[in-house]
Design a protein around this motif. Structure first.
Motif, mmCIF file in Angstrom:
data_model
loop_
_atom_site.group_PDB
_atom_site.id
_atom_site.type_symbol
_atom_site.label_atom_id
_atom_site.label_comp_id
_atom_site.label_asym_id
_atom_site.label_seq_id
_atom_site.Cartn_x
_atom_site.Cartn_y
_atom_site.Cartn_z
ATOM 1 N N TYR A 1 0.841 -1.198 0.000
ATOM 2 C CA TYR A 1 0.000 0.000 0.000
ATOM 3 C C TYR A 1 0.874 1.244 0.000
ATOM 4 O O TYR A 1 1.513 1.576 1.003
ATOM 5 N N GLY A 2 0.926 1.918 -1.124
ATOM 6 C CA GLY A 2 1.680 3.159 -1.246
ATOM 7 C C GLY A 2 0.833 4.186 -1.960
ATOM 8 O O GLY A 2 -0.341 4.386 -1.632
ATOM 9 N N THR A 3 1.410 4.854 -2.971
ATOM 10 C CA THR A 3 0.647 5.789 -3.790
ATOM 11 C C THR A 3 -0.556 5.085 -4.395
ATOM 12 O O THR A 3 -1.676 5.592 -4.406
ATOM 13 N N GLY A 4 -0.301 3.891 -4.929
ATOM 14 C CA GLY A 4 -1.351 2.969 -5.332
ATOM 15 C C GLY A 4 -1.213 1.728 -4.483
ATOM 16 O O GLY A 4 -0.500 1.716 -3.475
ATOM 17 N N ALA A 5 -1.906 0.666 -4.873
ATOM 18 C CA ALA A 5 -1.772 -0.607 -4.158
ATOM 19 C C ALA A 5 -1.560 -1.700 -5.184
ATOM 20 O O ALA A 5 -2.175 -1.692 -6.262
ATOM 21 N N PHE A 6 -0.699 -2.661 -4.841
ATOM 22 C CA PHE A 6 -0.321 -3.703 -5.787
ATOM 23 C C PHE A 6 -0.359 -5.051 -5.078
ATOM 24 O O PHE A 6 0.378 -5.260 -4.118
ATOM 25 N N LEU A 7 -1.235 -5.907 -5.560
ATOM 26 C CA LEU A 7 -1.344 -7.255 -5.020
ATOM 27 C C LEU A 7 -0.672 -8.221 -5.972
ATOM 28 O O LEU A 7 -0.910 -8.174 -7.187
ATOM 29 N N LEU A 8 0.170 -9.107 -5.443
ATOM 30 C CA LEU A 8 0.785 -10.170 -6.223
ATOM 31 C C LEU A 8 0.532 -11.504 -5.531
ATOM 32 O O LEU A 8 0.718 -11.614 -4.314
ATOM 33 N N LYS A 9 0.111 -12.474 -6.332
ATOM 34 C CA LYS A 9 -0.099 -13.838 -5.834
ATOM 35 C C LYS A 9 0.876 -14.771 -6.532
ATOM 36 O O LYS A 9 0.960 -14.802 -7.762
ATOM 37 N N ASN A 10 1.631 -15.522 -5.752
ATOM 38 C CA ASN A 10 2.544 -16.527 -6.283
ATOM 39 C C ASN A 10 1.714 -17.651 -6.913
ATOM 40 O O ASN A 10 0.853 -18.240 -6.263
ATOM 41 N N THR A 11 1.978 -17.953 -8.208
ATOM 42 C CA THR A 11 1.284 -19.057 -8.877
ATOM 43 C C THR A 11 2.249 -20.172 -9.252
ATOM 44 O O THR A 11 1.917 -21.053 -10.041
ATOM 45 N N GLY A 12 3.463 -20.152 -8.710
ATOM 46 C CA GLY A 12 4.419 -21.217 -8.939
ATOM 47 C C GLY A 12 4.908 -21.275 -10.372
ATOM 48 O O GLY A 12 5.177 -20.238 -10.995
ATOM 49 N N SER A 13 5.004 -22.465 -10.916
ATOM 50 C CA SER A 13 5.516 -22.639 -12.274
ATOM 51 C C SER A 13 4.449 -22.409 -13.334
ATOM 52 O O SER A 13 4.746 -22.416 -14.533
ATOM 53 N N ARG A 14 3.216 -22.170 -12.912
ATOM 54 C CA ARG A 14 2.101 -22.019 -13.846
ATOM 55 C C ARG A 14 1.918 -20.558 -14.225
ATOM 56 O O ARG A 14 1.813 -19.700 -13.361
ATOM 57 N N ILE A 15 1.868 -20.290 -15.525
ATOM 58 C CA ILE A 15 1.528 -18.944 -15.990
ATOM 59 C C ILE A 15 0.019 -18.792 -15.881
ATOM 60 O O ILE A 15 -0.732 -19.508 -16.545
ATOM 61 N N PRO A 16 -0.468 -17.892 -15.049
ATOM 62 C CA PRO A 16 -1.919 -17.788 -14.842
ATOM 63 C C PRO A 16 -2.605 -17.131 -16.029
ATOM 64 O O PRO A 16 -1.970 -16.463 -16.848
ATOM 65 N N GLY A 17 -3.914 -17.318 -16.111
ATOM 66 C CA GLY A 17 -4.703 -16.624 -17.118
ATOM 67 C C GLY A 17 -4.934 -15.177 -16.737
ATOM 68 O O GLY A 17 -4.514 -14.714 -15.678
ATOM 69 N N SER A 18 -5.631 -14.448 -17.615
ATOM 70 C CA SER A 18 -5.851 -13.022 -17.348
ATOM 71 C C SER A 18 -7.259 -12.583 -17.704
ATOM 72 O O SER A 18 -7.502 -11.419 -17.988
ATOM 73 N N ALA A 19 -8.215 -13.512 -17.701
ATOM 74 C CA ALA A 19 -9.582 -13.183 -18.094
ATOM 75 C C ALA A 19 -10.265 -12.260 -17.091
ATOM 76 O O ALA A 19 -11.266 -11.612 -17.423
ATOM 77 N N GLN A 20 -9.753 -12.173 -15.876
ATOM 78 C CA GLN A 20 -10.387 -11.360 -14.834
ATOM 79 C C GLN A 20 -9.796 -9.955 -14.734
ATOM 80 O O GLN A 20 -10.024 -9.255 -13.755
ATOM 81 N N GLY A 21 -9.025 -9.537 -15.727
ATOM 82 C CA GLY A 21 -8.462 -8.193 -15.688
ATOM 83 C C GLY A 21 -7.199 -8.081 -14.863
ATOM 84 O O GLY A 21 -6.796 -6.989 -14.487
ATOM 85 N N LEU A 22 -6.560 -9.220 -14.573
ATOM 86 C CA LEU A 22 -5.306 -9.224 -13.829
ATOM 87 C C LEU A 22 -4.146 -9.440 -14.792
ATOM 88 O O LEU A 22 -4.331 -9.785 -15.960
ATOM 89 N N ILE A 23 -2.916 -9.243 -14.300
ATOM 90 C CA ILE A 23 -1.736 -9.285 -15.155
ATOM 91 C C ILE A 23 -0.873 -10.487 -14.789
ATOM 92 O O ILE A 23 -0.329 -10.543 -13.678
ATOM 93 N N PRO A 24 -0.706 -11.455 -15.703
ATOM 94 C CA PRO A 24 0.297 -12.507 -15.476
ATOM 95 C C PRO A 24 1.694 -11.899 -15.613
ATOM 96 O O PRO A 24 1.941 -11.106 -16.530
ATOM 97 N N THR A 25 2.579 -12.246 -14.720
ATOM 98 C CA THR A 25 3.906 -11.645 -14.737
ATOM 99 C C THR A 25 4.909 -12.631 -14.153
ATOM 100 O O THR A 25 4.523 -13.660 -13.605
ATOM 101 N N VAL A 26 6.181 -12.329 -14.289
ATOM 102 C CA VAL A 26 7.211 -13.118 -13.619
ATOM 103 C C VAL A 26 7.313 -12.631 -12.176
ATOM 104 O O VAL A 26 7.487 -11.436 -11.937
ATOM 105 N N GLY A 27 7.193 -13.558 -11.238
ATOM 106 C CA GLY A 27 7.345 -13.185 -9.826
ATOM 107 C C GLY A 27 8.801 -12.992 -9.470
ATOM 108 O O GLY A 27 9.194 -11.977 -8.916
ATOM 109 N N TYR A 28 9.635 -13.986 -9.817
ATOM 110 C CA TYR A 28 11.086 -13.885 -9.629
ATOM 111 C C TYR A 28 11.732 -15.071 -10.316
ATOM 112 O O TYR A 28 11.086 -16.093 -10.588
#
Length: 500
Positions: free
Chosen positions: A264-291
């Motif tokens: 929680y800063g200027t905006g707010a950013f939620l990240l969920k670890n999805t492991g080795s699976r690249i998640p979908g994005s039908a819900q308006g979320l962004i699949p990204t590399v966690g690390y």
């Protein structure tokens, strides 16, 4: 002379640059900070001076060392966390930026993005997400098209591109005199130019945006010795880099699939670890590399909220309702609820999960009963309800229900807000002992690269809970308020209308 061995982290954020020093246990030893100027040349345009940011790095690092009573010889490695998607182009031979950096908030690329709409499947199928002004690739095309000499220089190999961490690594490791031109995989994943599966620049996407590949940095893992500092910390390895939100995921030790953090800063950013699976994005979320530590990437699902802490700043500075940001909690506690008033802070549209660029902020439910206290509570509640929207989308998308939320950032000092977040999510909310998750994540990456920490389990053992909030809201109240919030969001849609 002290023999203490610490890891340094540069946290290059949207409004300031900080240097923080961390001990082996993850405790912050010292911090130094300098703000930089925000440039607003036109409506919707937001710029930074990359040279000013570099000068601030050169100042805050020795200042932090001085406060800790340490020297460069005490630093085992340096890590960098940075504001993502902010785009810099500079001359390879002089090190001089060709223009101000275009920041992640900037929306000048809306026409470029609109022109890519018909090929949306190409982008989502390769980069993981559809075209949006949020990402760096369209900004790079805009700079190449509008800055005199930029495209010719890029074609000739004389002009380089990077996000902020790439710019800083290049400067730290020598600049024109052999500086390393690299980017880490998390920042590369936010450009719209990288293939999310191969972790390499996509020739099809580069062609679509007319970006010469020779101006791009080499994509590298997040924990690796990129080079050795010749500036600021001579002899110290630059050994870690992550985009700020991925850095917070690491700093919060969210190393297991399903674990979630919110900064929680200027905006707010939620990240969920999805492991080795690249998640979908039908819900308006962004699949990204966690690390990426080692050979196999860990992916994440991200929901970005544009306005949270900046809504409190607006309440303070533009409306004059409070004198300092922390006073909003005291004011909100003068009333038992919001009095039927809701604030939707769509100041420049809505981010996840709506992605409504034409939305604008609204205050609904105003009556003569409403006081400053009710407005203060509605301002805080807006952050919680936006969090709920993203968590709902994550639950629907990933099949891994959120069971607890780890939080960090300045707004977590507001106990009323954190309790309301727990209430509307109906899950526990936990804050770690140290609130500097972004910087700590950058330090962890650098320390892992040089063997200062052996593995992520050692890092997990460093995490200690400092505060927790358990949900206590009646389900019927939660459902009623959720429905009212949804009605308020609907009122914000479609306010900006085309005059064409």
């Amino acid at each position: 002379m002290s023999t203490e061995r610490v890891v340094a982290a540069i946290d290059q954020g949207t409004t300031s640059t900080r240097c923080l020093l961390f001990t082996r246990s993850g405790r912050m030893l010292a911090v130094a900070q300098r703000e930089h100027r925000q440039h607003y040349p036109r409506p919707g345009w937001v710029e930074h001076d990359a040279e000013e940011i570099w000068r601030n790095v050169a100042r805050v690092v020795p200042a932090a060392l001085k406060r800790a009573g340490l020297g460069p010889e005490n630093i085992v490695a340096l890590g960098i966390a940075n504001q993502r998607e902010t785009t810099v182009v500079w001359n390879r031979h002089t090190g001089v930026p060709l223009a101000h950096a275009i920041t992640w908030q900037d929306t000048r690329t809306d026409e470029i993005v609109s022109g890519l709409a018909e090929t949306g499947d190409l982008w989502s199928g390769t980069s993981g997400f559809g075209p949006a002004t949020y990402f760096a690739g369209p900004r790079l095309q805009w700079l190449l098209d509008h800055v005199p000499g930029a495209r010719e220089g890029a074609d000739a190999g004389d002009v380089l591109f990077g996000t902020i961490e790439s710019w800083l690594i290049w400067r730290l490791t020598g600049g024109p005199d052999g500086g390393r031109h690299v980017t880490d995989v998390t920042n590369a994943s936010r450009t719209m130019l990288m293939d999310l599966r191969t972790l390499e620049w996509s020739q099809r996407l580069l062609t679509a945006l007319r970006v010469p590949e020779r101006m791009l940095p080499e994509i590298r893992p997040n924990a690796e010795v990129y080079g050795v500092c010749s500036e600021v910390l001579p002899g110290v390895p630059v050994a870690g880099a992550l985009g700020d939100q991925q850095a917070a995921l690491v700093g919060q030790t969210c190393f297991a699939p399903g674990e979630v953090k919110c900064t929680y800063g200027t905006g707010a950013f939620l990240l969920k670890n999805t492991g080795s699976r690249i998640p979908g994005s039908a819900q308006g979320l962004i699949p990204t590399v966690g690390y990426l530590f080692g050979e196999r990437p860990v992916y994440a699902l991200e929901g970005s909220i544009a306005v949270t802490g900046s809504l409190v700043q607006w309440f303070r500075d533009s409306l004059g309702m409070i004198g300092t940001a922390p006073q909003i909690e005291t004011l909100a506690m003068t009333v038992p609820d919001n009095g039927g008033c809701y604030v939707v802070p769509a100041f420049s549209g809505l981010f996840a999960p709506h992605w409504q660029a034409e939305a604008r902020g609204v205050i609904v439910g105003l009556t003569s009963f409403i006081t400053r206290g009710h407005l203060a509570r509605a301002v805080l509640e807006a952050t919680a309800w936006q969090t709920r929207e993203v968590v709902d989308a994550m639950n629907a998308e990933s099949g891994l229900p959120v069971s607890r939320l780890k939080v960090d950032g300045g707004m977590t000092a507001d106990h009323l807000l954190m309790q309301f977040v727990a209430d509307v999510l109906d899950v526990p909310v936990e804050r770690p002992l140290g609130s500097e998750a972004v910087s700590l994540g950058a330090a962890y990456a650098a320390g892992l690269a040089v063997g200062h920490w052996s593995d992520v389990e050692v890092l997990r053992a460093n995490w200690h809970r400092a505060a927790a909030w358990e949900p206590s809201m009646d389900a019927s109240v939660r459902d009623r308020e959720r429905a009212n919030w949804a009605r308020a969001v609907d009122r914000s849609y479609g306010w900006v209308q085309s005059t064409g």
